[in-house]
Scaffold this motif. Sequence first.
Motif, PDB file in Angstrom:
ATOM      1  N   ASN A  57     -10.318  31.763  -1.822  1.00 41.79           N
ATOM      2  CA  ASN A  57     -11.120  30.660  -1.305  1.00 41.79           C
ATOM      3  C   ASN A  57     -12.531  31.160  -1.027  1.00 41.79           C
ATOM      4  O   ASN A  57     -12.755  32.356  -0.809  1.00 41.79           O
ATOM      5  N   THR A  58     -13.469  30.214  -1.016  1.00 44.16           N
ATOM      6  CA  THR A  58     -14.857  30.559  -0.711  1.00 44.16           C
ATOM      7  C   THR A  58     -15.465  29.496   0.198  1.00 44.16           C
ATOM      8  O   THR A  58     -15.357  28.299  -0.066  1.00 44.16           O
ATOM      9  N   LEU A  88      -8.291  23.645   0.843  1.00 42.63           N
ATOM     10  CA  LEU A  88      -8.052  25.079   0.738  1.00 42.63           C
ATOM     11  C   LEU A  88      -7.042  25.364  -0.367  1.00 42.63           C
ATOM     12  O   LEU A  88      -6.213  24.515  -0.723  1.00 42.63           O
ATOM     13  N   LEU A  89      -7.107  26.565  -0.917  1.00 45.59           N
ATOM     14  CA  LEU A  89      -6.260  26.967  -2.029  1.00 45.59           C
ATOM     15  C   LEU A  89      -5.351  28.107  -1.630  1.00 45.59           C
ATOM     16  O   LEU A  89      -5.712  28.956  -0.813  1.00 45.59           O
ATOM     17  N   PHE A  98     -12.255  34.748   0.917  1.00 47.45           N
ATOM     18  CA  PHE A  98     -11.043  35.170   1.631  1.00 47.45           C
ATOM     19  C   PHE A  98      -9.827  34.661   0.875  1.00 47.45           C
ATOM     20  O   PHE A  98      -9.924  33.774   0.017  1.00 47.45           O
ATOM     21  N   THR A  99      -8.678  35.206   1.231  1.00 51.54           N
ATOM     22  CA  THR A  99      -7.430  34.872   0.536  1.00 51.54           C
ATOM     23  C   THR A  99      -6.428  34.283   1.516  1.00 51.54           C
ATOM     24  O   THR A  99      -6.291  34.766   2.649  1.00 51.54           O
ATOM     25  N   LEU A 100      -5.748  33.234   1.100  1.00 51.27           N
ATOM     26  CA  LEU A 100      -4.647  32.655   1.866  1.00 51.27           C
ATOM     27  C   LEU A 100      -3.378  32.730   1.017  1.00 51.27           C
ATOM     28  O   LEU A 100      -3.380  32.305  -0.138  1.00 51.27           O
ATOM     29  N   ASP A 101      -2.306  33.271   1.588  1.00 54.50           N
ATOM     30  CA  ASP A 101      -1.037  33.340   0.864  1.00 54.50           C
ATOM     31  C   ASP A 101      -0.414  31.957   0.710  1.00 54.50           C
ATOM     32  O   ASP A 101       0.109  31.604  -0.353  1.00 54.50           O
TER      33      ASP A 101
END
Length: 698
Positions: free
Chosen positions: A656-657, A651-652, A580-583
């Motif tokens: 992310n995984t 988290l990045l 997934f992606t976090l802004d």
Amino acid sequence: MSTFHIRLGWGPTGNVFWASESTCHCLAKLCTIILFIQAMNFLAAAQNSTSGLQLHIRDKEVVVENGILQMTLSKPGGVVTGLQYNGVDNLLEVLNEAPNRGYWDLVWTAPGITRKKGAFDRIEGTNFSVIVETEDQIELSFTRMWDPSLEGKLVPLNIDIRFVMLRNSSGFYTYAIYEHLKEWPAFNLTNTRTVFKLRKEKFHYMAISDKRQRYMPLPDDRLQGRGQALAYPEAVLLVNPVEPQFKGEVDDKYLYSIENKDNRVHGWISTEPPVGFWQITPSHEFKSGGPFKQCLTSHVGPTTLAIFHSTHYSGAELIIEFKPSEPWKKVLGPIFIYLNSLVTEDDPLQQLWEDAKQQMETEVQSWPYDFPSSEDFLSSDQRGTVTGRLLVRDGYISTEDIFGNGTLVGLAAPGDAGSWQLECKGYQFWTKANEKGFFSISGIRPGIYNVYAWVPGFVGDYRHDAEVTITPGCNVDVGTLVYEPPRSGPTFWEIGIPDRTAAEFYIPDPNPNHINKLYVNHTDRFRQYGLWERYAELYPYNDLVYTVGVNDYRKDIYFAQVTRKTGNNTYQGSTWQIRFTLDTVGKNNTYTLRIALATAHVSELQVRINDLEASNPLFSTGQIGNDNTIARHGIHGLYRLYSVDIPGAQLLEGNNTIFLTRALSISPFQGIMYDYIRLEGPASSNNESLGSSSWGYK
């Protein structure tokens, strides 16, 4: 075509729908069929019951009849050895020895004794007595009393098995009272049930529900030369069956399990002559494990079962453990064995099934019965009622409380939230709330309870903190109850549907060499043998990877995270990835991963964030589960909910995984099933400063 306005239901607000003329004609025809069957049964009763009920007591047997059927029981054992009905001298399997036809049994162990399955006990009484003998009712009692001289030989219980036959009734009732006295030794109870074994040359068609009924293979087809044993002992591949139509199918009794809440009527049909043998369960108050507990119903023999307690789909956690000097008494049943027949040959299978369902409704509406004579079975005026309303409060979904539409609300022994699914010694009483969240539970035995609930679409379990005391004739209004499901912050993403099952995930087609035809193109696709082997076929080299916002869990999440066979009787675990992606990320904040499991069997689930090689997982369940759901073709066992705190520092911003590693792998039947997974952000009114996904909040 004209349209009719039809009102259904007998409550204060009946359901209304519009139906075509042809639909109405079909409904009228169905009602006519049911009334016709009931009329024939009534006429048969009227023609044959001129002498009313009759009881014949002989040296080694007891015969009771009412002009419709005749039942023979061993004396003083209380085993049903004969059922004469509709011109058939015995519906039970005459090829079996008399004690192996219709009986109660249990499985038990004494503390310190290690048996894989416990000691099997086909219960036979040592004393017979007539409790009631009138023109309207005969009730018989077969008792087996325990004393210290029997310690280690028989389960330390007083057992009273009852049989009831009523005038003009096309069937009979059976129930039992189990009692453990205060001064008696400890023991464990694993399973108890009633069993009826029918004549295999007559009863070939089995029905569990509208969509689960079929012609069945014969027990002979499981014998060597006709059946080939498969990896799980109850499963047999039919290679040379008596009837060629079954060749290539898998026979396994676990394919016909059902949840307590849906287990109202099931049975078998003989077509020559057209006769139905039905087991009707009017209440589930005496069954263990609550409404979602799964039990067997029927299997080849033909055999029909009434399971009152078992560890199936839950494991050792549902073994009932009695401590030394622990008093206990429980009434199991009554259940109703209903027999019906036809004088026409116009679709007998459907007609007999519809009539059995109609009789089931009659029995349910008559509960609690007014005829059992045991003082331990309580009539309606000795019981109480609880009413109330349940709402759900989740500010991240709605600013207003949400009606608990479809919520299952129940009373069970006091305990923690969700403890009802492990509760076995007492009684449970459940109902479904209406669309506004209102509920009413009647027929509750006196005692002290907690109010529990589970709301479809929300994780976790509800428990009302205040205990409820039920007294005879009481009507307790618990008012408006508010469930606040576990929640730390807004939903970043979610996978699945919180319904306590894995049914919404991808279920593959079975191996074409290992099918059961009933479940081909069926809603219950998971009820097929060997689906655990299909995972390695679909993912031969790499494990499942799911990208949030790209993949569809209905197609891309396998319904079970199982082992992968790597050699001769060697297996390995698997690691699934959720990408997934976090802004943005709030590095000083805590995020929450909710993982709801539908079942687990001898597994450990480890969670790692962005580093698969980390020596220590962020979270581990430890070894959990003995549900054995995978081998038994289920879609859920015991429900488990875990909340994993994720430090924002792990988290990045960007990709992310989450790594979900299922460890412990020594058999093909180990694994877990997910119910629902959700990532929540930190609680704040300023979401952007704490982190957001590229597709926003929910």
